[in-house]
Design a protein around this motif. Structure first.
Motif, PDB file in Angstrom:
ATOM      1  N   ILE A  61       0.809  -1.133   0.039  1.00 52.10           N
ATOM      2  CA  ILE A  61       0.129   0.010   0.192  1.00 52.10           C
ATOM      3  C   ILE A  61       0.901   1.333   0.052  1.00 52.10           C
ATOM      4  O   ILE A  61       0.722   2.140  -0.647  1.00 52.10           O
ATOM      5  CB  ILE A  61      -0.850  -0.163   1.203  1.00 52.10           C
ATOM      6  N   ALA A  62       1.874   1.073   0.677  1.00 50.35           N
ATOM      7  CA  ALA A  62       2.638   2.219   0.840  1.00 50.35           C
ATOM      8  C   ALA A  62       3.659   2.427  -0.437  1.00 50.35           C
ATOM      9  O   ALA A  62       3.670   3.816  -0.680  1.00 50.35           O
ATOM     10  CB  ALA A  62       3.838   2.378   2.034  1.00 50.35           C
ATOM     11  N   VAL A  63       3.993   1.639  -0.966  1.00 50.81           N
ATOM     12  CA  VAL A  63       4.785   1.609  -2.259  1.00 50.81           C
ATOM     13  C   VAL A  63       3.841   2.427  -3.606  1.00 50.81           C
ATOM     14  O   VAL A  63       4.265   2.904  -4.099  1.00 50.81           O
ATOM     15  CB  VAL A  63       5.282   0.256  -2.743  1.00 50.81           C
ATOM     16  N   ILE A  64       2.561   1.783  -3.243  1.00 53.95           N
ATOM     17  CA  ILE A  64       1.661   2.223  -4.441  1.00 53.95           C
ATOM     18  C   ILE A  64       1.402   3.708  -4.105  1.00 53.95           C
ATOM     19  O   ILE A  64       1.405   4.721  -5.133  1.00 53.95           O
ATOM     20  CB  ILE A  64       0.227   1.639  -4.455  1.00 53.95           C
ATOM     21  N   ALA A  65       1.261   4.163  -2.954  1.00 52.63           N
ATOM     22  CA  ALA A  65       1.094   5.652  -2.721  1.00 52.63           C
ATOM     23  C   ALA A  65       2.002   6.399  -3.039  1.00 52.63           C
ATOM     24  O   ALA A  65       1.982   7.443  -3.730  1.00 52.63           O
ATOM     25  CB  ALA A  65       0.660   5.898  -1.018  1.00 52.63           C
ATOM     26  N   TRP A  66       3.370   5.849  -2.759  1.00 55.51           N
ATOM     27  CA  TRP A  66       4.551   6.553  -3.088  1.00 55.51           C
ATOM     28  C   TRP A  66       4.657   6.671  -4.646  1.00 55.51           C
ATOM     29  O   TRP A  66       4.840   7.660  -5.183  1.00 55.51           O
ATOM     30  CB  TRP A  66       5.853   5.845  -2.444  1.00 55.51           C
ATOM     31  N   MET A  67       4.517   5.629  -5.224  1.00 53.94           N
ATOM     32  CA  MET A  67       4.468   5.567  -6.864  1.00 53.94           C
ATOM     33  C   MET A  67       3.771   6.383  -7.619  1.00 53.94           C
ATOM     34  O   MET A  67       3.967   7.191  -8.501  1.00 53.94           O
ATOM     35  CB  MET A  67       4.583   4.065  -7.107  1.00 53.94           C
ATOM     36  N   ALA A  68       2.498   6.642  -6.920  1.00 55.48           N
ATOM     37  CA  ALA A  68       1.399   7.457  -7.480  1.00 55.48           C
ATOM     38  C   ALA A  68       1.985   8.974  -7.563  1.00 55.48           C
ATOM     39  O   ALA A  68       1.840   9.574  -8.478  1.00 55.48           O
ATOM     40  CB  ALA A  68       0.100   7.414  -6.551  1.00 55.48           C
ATOM     41  N   GLY A  69       2.562   9.330  -6.423  1.00 55.75           N
ATOM     42  CA  GLY A  69       3.063  10.450  -6.326  1.00 55.75           C
ATOM     43  C   GLY A  69       4.548  10.889  -7.120  1.00 55.75           C
ATOM     44  O   GLY A  69       4.451  11.944  -7.826  1.00 55.75           O
ATOM     45  N   MET A  70       5.151   9.820  -7.418  1.00 62.41           N
ATOM     46  CA  MET A  70       6.558   9.776  -8.160  1.00 62.41           C
ATOM     47  C   MET A  70       6.091   9.990  -9.482  1.00 62.41           C
ATOM     48  O   MET A  70       6.839  10.537 -10.306  1.00 62.41           O
ATOM     49  CB  MET A  70       7.123   8.619  -7.717  1.00 62.41           C
ATOM     50  N   LEU A  71       4.996   9.470 -10.074  1.00 64.81           N
ATOM     51  CA  LEU A  71       4.555   9.500 -11.454  1.00 64.81           C
ATOM     52  C   LEU A  71       3.692  10.926 -11.500  1.00 64.81           C
ATOM     53  O   LEU A  71       3.836  11.299 -13.004  1.00 64.81           O
ATOM     54  CB  LEU A  71       3.859   8.291 -11.718  1.00 64.81           C
ATOM     55  N   TYR A  72       2.978  11.252 -10.546  1.00 69.29           N
ATOM     56  CA  TYR A  72       2.186  12.686 -10.919  1.00 69.29           C
ATOM     57  C   TYR A  72       2.814  13.812 -10.827  1.00 69.29           C
ATOM     58  O   TYR A  72       2.826  14.681 -11.537  1.00 69.29           O
ATOM     59  CB  TYR A  72       1.043  12.330  -9.774  1.00 69.29           C
ATOM     60  N   LEU A  73       3.826  13.754  -9.751  1.00 69.04           N
ATOM     61  CA  LEU A  73       4.434  14.917  -9.577  1.00 69.04           C
ATOM     62  C   LEU A  73       5.433  15.631 -10.730  1.00 69.04           C
ATOM     63  O   LEU A  73       5.223  16.684 -11.094  1.00 69.04           O
ATOM     64  CB  LEU A  73       5.628  14.970  -8.347  1.00 69.04           C
ATOM     65  N   PRO A  74       6.087  14.927 -11.446  1.00 65.54           N
ATOM     66  CA  PRO A  74       6.824  15.429 -12.921  1.00 65.54           C
ATOM     67  C   PRO A  74       5.657  15.806 -13.763  1.00 65.54           C
ATOM     68  O   PRO A  74       5.797  16.732 -14.672  1.00 65.54           O
ATOM     69  CB  PRO A  74       7.211  14.089 -13.317  1.00 65.54           C
ATOM     70  N   ARG A  75       4.526  15.248 -13.692  1.00 61.69           N
ATOM     71  CA  ARG A  75       3.425  15.792 -14.798  1.00 61.69           C
ATOM     72  C   ARG A  75       2.893  17.181 -14.388  1.00 61.69           C
ATOM     73  O   ARG A  75       2.725  17.870 -15.138  1.00 61.69           O
ATOM     74  CB  ARG A  75       2.167  14.643 -14.758  1.00 61.69           C
ATOM     75  N   LEU A  76       2.964  17.316 -12.923  1.00 66.18           N
ATOM     76  CA  LEU A  76       2.449  18.709 -12.425  1.00 66.18           C
ATOM     77  C   LEU A  76       3.724  19.597 -12.761  1.00 66.18           C
ATOM     78  O   LEU A  76       3.326  20.610 -13.283  1.00 66.18           O
ATOM     79  CB  LEU A  76       2.351  18.521 -11.100  1.00 66.18           C
ATOM     80  N   PHE A  77       4.846  18.974 -12.999  1.00 65.62           N
ATOM     81  CA  PHE A  77       5.944  20.020 -13.431  1.00 65.62           C
ATOM     82  C   PHE A  77       5.863  20.442 -14.759  1.00 65.62           C
ATOM     83  O   PHE A  77       5.828  21.524 -15.285  1.00 65.62           O
ATOM     84  CB  PHE A  77       7.211  19.491 -13.266  1.00 65.62           C
ATOM     85  N   VAL A  78       5.572  19.445 -15.380  1.00 67.42           N
ATOM     86  CA  VAL A  78       5.148  19.738 -17.167  1.00 67.42           C
ATOM     87  C   VAL A  78       4.160  20.949 -17.210  1.00 67.42           C
ATOM     88  O   VAL A  78       4.328  22.005 -18.063  1.00 67.42           O
ATOM     89  CB  VAL A  78       4.670  18.319 -17.976  1.00 67.42           C
ATOM     90  N   TYR A  79       3.103  20.651 -16.475  1.00 66.95           N
ATOM     91  CA  TYR A  79       1.977  21.669 -16.834  1.00 66.95           C
ATOM     92  C   TYR A  79       2.409  23.138 -16.121  1.00 66.95           C
ATOM     93  O   TYR A  79       2.021  24.204 -16.779  1.00 66.95           O
ATOM     94  CB  TYR A  79       0.756  21.186 -16.196  1.00 66.95           C
ATOM     95  N   HIS A  80       3.178  23.009 -15.148  1.00 68.38           N
ATOM     96  CA  HIS A  80       3.573  23.972 -14.366  1.00 68.38           C
ATOM     97  C   HIS A  80       4.604  25.175 -15.289  1.00 68.38           C
ATOM     98  O   HIS A  80       4.511  26.282 -15.078  1.00 68.38           O
ATOM     99  CB  HIS A  80       4.220  23.718 -13.041  1.00 68.38           C
ATOM    100  N   CYS A  81       5.327  24.400 -15.918  1.00 70.97           N
ATOM    101  CA  CYS A  81       6.203  25.088 -16.748  1.00 70.97           C
ATOM    102  C   CYS A  81       5.406  26.086 -17.747  1.00 70.97           C
ATOM    103  O   CYS A  81       5.821  27.107 -18.018  1.00 70.97           O
ATOM    104  CB  CYS A  81       6.881  24.031 -17.973  1.00 70.97           C
ATOM    105  N   ALA A  82       4.314  25.533 -18.286  1.00 71.92           N
ATOM    106  CA  ALA A  82       3.477  26.249 -19.146  1.00 71.92           C
ATOM    107  C   ALA A  82       2.902  27.584 -18.533  1.00 71.92           C
ATOM    108  O   ALA A  82       2.377  28.366 -19.015  1.00 71.92           O
ATOM    109  CB  ALA A  82       2.539  25.538 -19.934  1.00 71.92           C
ATOM    110  N   ALA A  83       2.532  27.521 -17.229  1.00 69.84           N
ATOM    111  CA  ALA A  83       1.883  28.573 -16.274  1.00 69.84           C
ATOM    112  C   ALA A  83       2.873  29.716 -16.061  1.00 69.84           C
ATOM    113  O   ALA A  83       4.076  29.533 -15.981  1.00 69.84           O
ATOM    114  CB  ALA A  83       1.450  28.192 -15.116  1.00 69.84           C
ATOM    115  N   GLU A  84       2.225  30.894 -16.317  1.00 75.24           N
ATOM    116  CA  GLU A  84       3.150  32.161 -16.100  1.00 75.24           C
ATOM    117  C   GLU A  84       3.396  32.192 -14.738  1.00 75.24           C
ATOM    118  O   GLU A  84       2.475  32.141 -13.904  1.00 75.24           O
ATOM    119  CB  GLU A  84       2.471  33.306 -16.885  1.00 75.24           C
TER     120      GLU A  84
END
Length: 146
Positions: free
Chosen positions: A12-35
């Motif tokens: 369960i802990a690994v699943i939660a950690w991996m969800a964050g590890m995969l989602y955070l870089p995606r947020l960065f991709v979209y954050h780059c486009a924000a002014e």
């Protein structure tokens, strides 16, 4: 029976950690486009900080504590699973995953200070590192090849 409970919570802990590890870089991709300074950028900062602090850090700690506990409970009466080479290899990969976590945490700080130095493409590529490490870790844990 205790081993199975610890193993379940480790997964369960690994699943939660991996969800964050995969989602955070995606947020960065979209954050780059924000002014910088925009409402959208400030929203991404909150999302990134909360994801890191509320989910990823506790999940990483739980993964390590529970995983090391499982390691000591292995079949070797003196060293547990630590007597087997596959676990040593897995630990090296989990250390690499933890280092990746550290890099992501650093980038959360950079975005919070409006000091991002990387492109969307960079974060898209970085997003693959946790996936590759996860695949290798799971294969070692399931197959126990050596």
């Amino acid at each position: 029976m205790m081993y199975e409970w610890i193993k379940a919570f480790h997964i369960i802990a690994v699943i939660a950690w991996m969800a964050g590890m995969l989602y955070l870089p995606r947020l960065f991709v979209y954050h780059c486009a924000a002014e910088k300074g925009s409402v959208q950028s400030e929203t991404f900062k909150v999302m990134e900080r909360r994801l890191l602090r509320a989910i990823m850090i506790p999940a990483m700690i739980a993964t390590w504590v529970l995983g090391l506990s499982l390691g000591w409970m292995g079949p070797d009466s003196r060293y547990g699973w630590f007597a087997f080479g596959w676990l040593e290899a897995k630990l090296v990969l989990v250390l690499a995953l933890s280092a990746t976590h550290g890099m992501l945490a650093r980038w959360v700080q950079d975005f919070a200070a409006d000091k991002n130095r990387h492109s969307q493409k960079f974060y898209r590529i970085i997003n693959e590192i946790p996936t590759i490490l996860m695949i290798a870790i799971v294969l070692l844990a399931v197959l126990k090849p050596f």
